[in-house]
Design an enzyme around this catalytic site. Structure first.
Site, PDB file in Angstrom:
ATOM      1  N   LYS A 148       0.811  -1.220   0.000  1.00 37.89           N
ATOM      2  CA  LYS A 148       0.000   0.000   0.000  1.00 37.89           C
ATOM      3  C   LYS A 148       0.840   1.264   0.000  1.00 37.89           C
ATOM      4  CE  LYS A 148      -3.652  -0.150  -0.453  1.00 37.89           C
ATOM      5  NZ  LYS A 148      -4.793  -0.552  -1.316  1.00 37.89           N
TER       6      LYS A 148
HETATM    7  N1  PMP Z   1      -2.868  -7.453   1.376  1.00 38.13           N
HETATM    8  C1  PMP Z   1      -2.899  -6.596   2.403  1.00 38.13           C
HETATM    9  C2  PMP Z   1      -2.276  -7.017   3.705  1.00 38.13           C
HETATM   10  C3  PMP Z   1      -3.496  -5.339   2.256  1.00 38.13           C
HETATM   11  O1  PMP Z   1      -3.528  -4.482   3.293  1.00 38.13           O
HETATM   12  C4  PMP Z   1      -4.085  -5.017   1.013  1.00 38.13           C
HETATM   13  C5  PMP Z   1      -4.755  -3.687   0.849  1.00 38.13           C
HETATM   14  N2  PMP Z   1      -6.065  -3.625   1.308  1.00 38.13           N
HETATM   15  C6  PMP Z   1      -4.077  -5.957  -0.023  1.00 38.13           C
HETATM   16  C7  PMP Z   1      -3.441  -7.169   0.189  1.00 38.13           C
HETATM   17  C8  PMP Z   1      -4.782  -5.753  -1.333  1.00 38.13           C
HETATM   18  O2  PMP Z   1      -4.313  -4.699  -2.125  1.00 38.13           O
HETATM   19  P1  PMP Z   1      -5.296  -3.860  -3.031  1.00 38.13           P
HETATM   20  O3  PMP Z   1      -6.013  -2.887  -2.136  1.00 38.13           O
HETATM   21  O4  PMP Z   1      -4.386  -3.157  -3.987  1.00 38.13           O
HETATM   22  O5  PMP Z   1      -6.261  -4.764  -3.710  1.00 38.13           O
END
Ligand code: PMP
Length: 331
Positions: free
Chosen positions: A44
Site C-alpha cells: 500500500k
Molecule cells: N494485502 C494486504 C495485507 C493489504 O492491506 C491489502 C490492501 N487492502 C491488499 C493485500 C490488497 O491490495 P489492493 O487494495 O491493492 O487490492
C-alpha cells in the site's frame, strides 16, 4: 550507488523473489514481488504515495492540510509516513477487528487513530463512511478514498506491473493476486496485458468475498468467511471495475495459514496472510500450467503485523485453523 529521498524515494523497486523450494517442488517457477520490503512494510506504500502526489498536483492538498482515510491498516500506515515526510496531519479510521499490531504502528507513527466497530458497508458507521464524514468536516482535509481513487490503480500500472515485467525479462506466463481495493491486481494486470496479451491474469479470492463470483459468472455472491486481513470485498470498486482478469480461483484460510508457516520454515520468508494466500493461488494456478511455467504474485506485507494471530498457536486454535503436518499436501 545512487541515493534516494526519504519515504517517497524508498517506495517501490522491490525485488522479485523466486520461491526456490516451492518452485522445485512444483516444477514451475513461482515469483513473489517483495512488497513487504517497502518503507511502510506493504504494497500500500505505492498507492498512498500516488494518492498524495495526485492530490498535491491537483492542489486539493496544500501545506497545513490533513489526509483522512478509512483503512484496514496498511494504507493508513503508508499515509501516516507520507504525511510525516511532507508535513500533513493524518487521521485514520480503522475497524476494531484488525490486528492490534497495525493499530499500534499507526499510533507510533503519529496518526490520529479512530477505532470504530467493524460493521457492514451498508451501515453508516462503517469505517469507510466515517472517514468520508471526517474529511468533509475537517478544513483543509482530503479523503484519500483508496477504493474509488484511481491514483491507486495507476501506481501499480506505472510501477509494480512494469517492474515485474522487467524483472522477469518478459518471460512470464501468469500473474495472480487477491484484491482488497483491487488497485494492485487491476493495475498490474493492465501493465502486463499491454506488454503481452498472452499473460494469464487471475484473481485469487478468499472466502467471504464476492469477487470470485463476479469474475466467474457476473454475480456478487458471498460464501463463507475469512480472517485474512486486507483482502476480499463484497462490492465492485472503481479500481477493480473493468480490470483485465481472465479467471478466478478461491483459496481457504486454512491453506493460507499452512502456506504462511511453510514459507517461514522452508523459504525463510516471514509474510502476512494475504501474501501467503497469494502464494497458494500461484501454486495452484501453476499446477494447471505445463511444467516450467512461470507465475508471479504479490508478497503484500510481512508477518510481524500478524504475530499475535496467524503466528500464534492459541489464536489459530480459537479460530479453528490449527496447522497440519507442515508439508505441502494441502495444495
Ligand atoms: N494485502 C494486504 C495485507 C493489504 O492491506 C491489502 C490492501 N487492502 C491488499 C493485500 C490488497 O491490495 P489492493 O487494495 O491493492 O487490492
Amino acid at each position: 550507488m545512487a541515493t534516494t529521498a526519504s519515504f517517497s524515494g524508498s517506495v517501490g523497486n522491490t525485488p522479485l523473489i523466486e520461491l526456490t523450494r516451492l518452485s522445485r517442488a512444483l516444477r514451475r517457477t513461482i515469483l513473489g514481488k517483495a512488497e513487504f520490503l517497502n518503507p511502510g512494510g506493504s504494497v500500500k506504500d505505492r498507492a498512498a504515495a500516488s494518492i498524495v502526489d495526485d492530490a498535491e498536483r491537483r492542489g486539493t492538498l496544500v501545506p497545513g492540510g490533513t489526509i483522512v482515510e478509512g483503512t484496514a491498516g496498511n494504507t493508513g500506515i503508508a499515509l501516516a509516513l507520507a504525511a510525516n515526510e511532507r508535513g500533513y496531519r493524518c487521521i485514520i479510521v480503522i475497524p476494531d477487528d484488525q490486528a492490534p499490531e497495525k493499530i499500534d504502528l499507526l499510533r507510533t507513527f503519529g496518526a490520529d487513530v479512530r477505532v470504530v466497530p467493524a460493521v457492514a458497508f451498508t451501515n453508516p458507521e462503517n469505517y469507510y463512511h466515517v472517514a468520508r464524514g471526517i474529511a468533509e468536516q475537517t478544513p483543509g482535509a482530503i479523503w484519500a478514498d483508496q477504493f474509488e481513487n484511481l491514483a491507486n490503480r495507476r501506481a501499480h500500472e506505472e510501477s509494480t506491473g512494469p517492474e515485474i515485467w522487467e524483472q522477469c525479462g518478459g518471460r512470464l506466463d501468469a500473474f495472480i493476486a487477491a484484491a482488497g481495493t483491487g488497485g494492485t491486481l487491476a493495475g498490474v494486470a493492465s501493465a502486463l496485458k499491454a506488454r503481452d496479451k498472452r499473460v494469464l491474469t487471475v484473481l485469487c479470492d478468499p472466502m467471504g468475498s464476492a469477487l470470485y463470483s463476479h469474475v466467474t459468472n457476473g454475480t456478487l455472491e458471498v460464501e463463507g468467511d475469512s480472517v485474512i486481513e486486507g483482502i476480499g470485498i463484497k462490492r465492485i470498486t472503481q479500481n477493480f471495475a473493468g480490470a483485465s482478469i481472465d479467471r478466478a480461483l478461491r483459496v481457504e484460510d486454512r491453506e493460507a495459514v499452512e502456506m504462511a508457516h511453510w514459507l517461514l520454515r522452508h523459504e525463510g520468508l516471514f509474510l502476512g496472510g494475504s501474501a501467503a494466500l497469494n502464494v497458494v493461488g500461484a501454486a495452484r494456478l501453476a499446477l494447471t500450467l505445463p511444467a516450467g511455467a512461470r507465475v508471479a504474485t504479490i508478497l503484500c506485507d510481512g508477518g510481524q503485523r500478524y504475530q499475535s494471530r496467524l503466528y500464534d498457536e492459541a489464536w489459530l486454535r480459537e479460530n479453528d485453523l490449527e496447522l497440519s503436518g507442515g508439508a505441502l499436501e494441502f495444495l
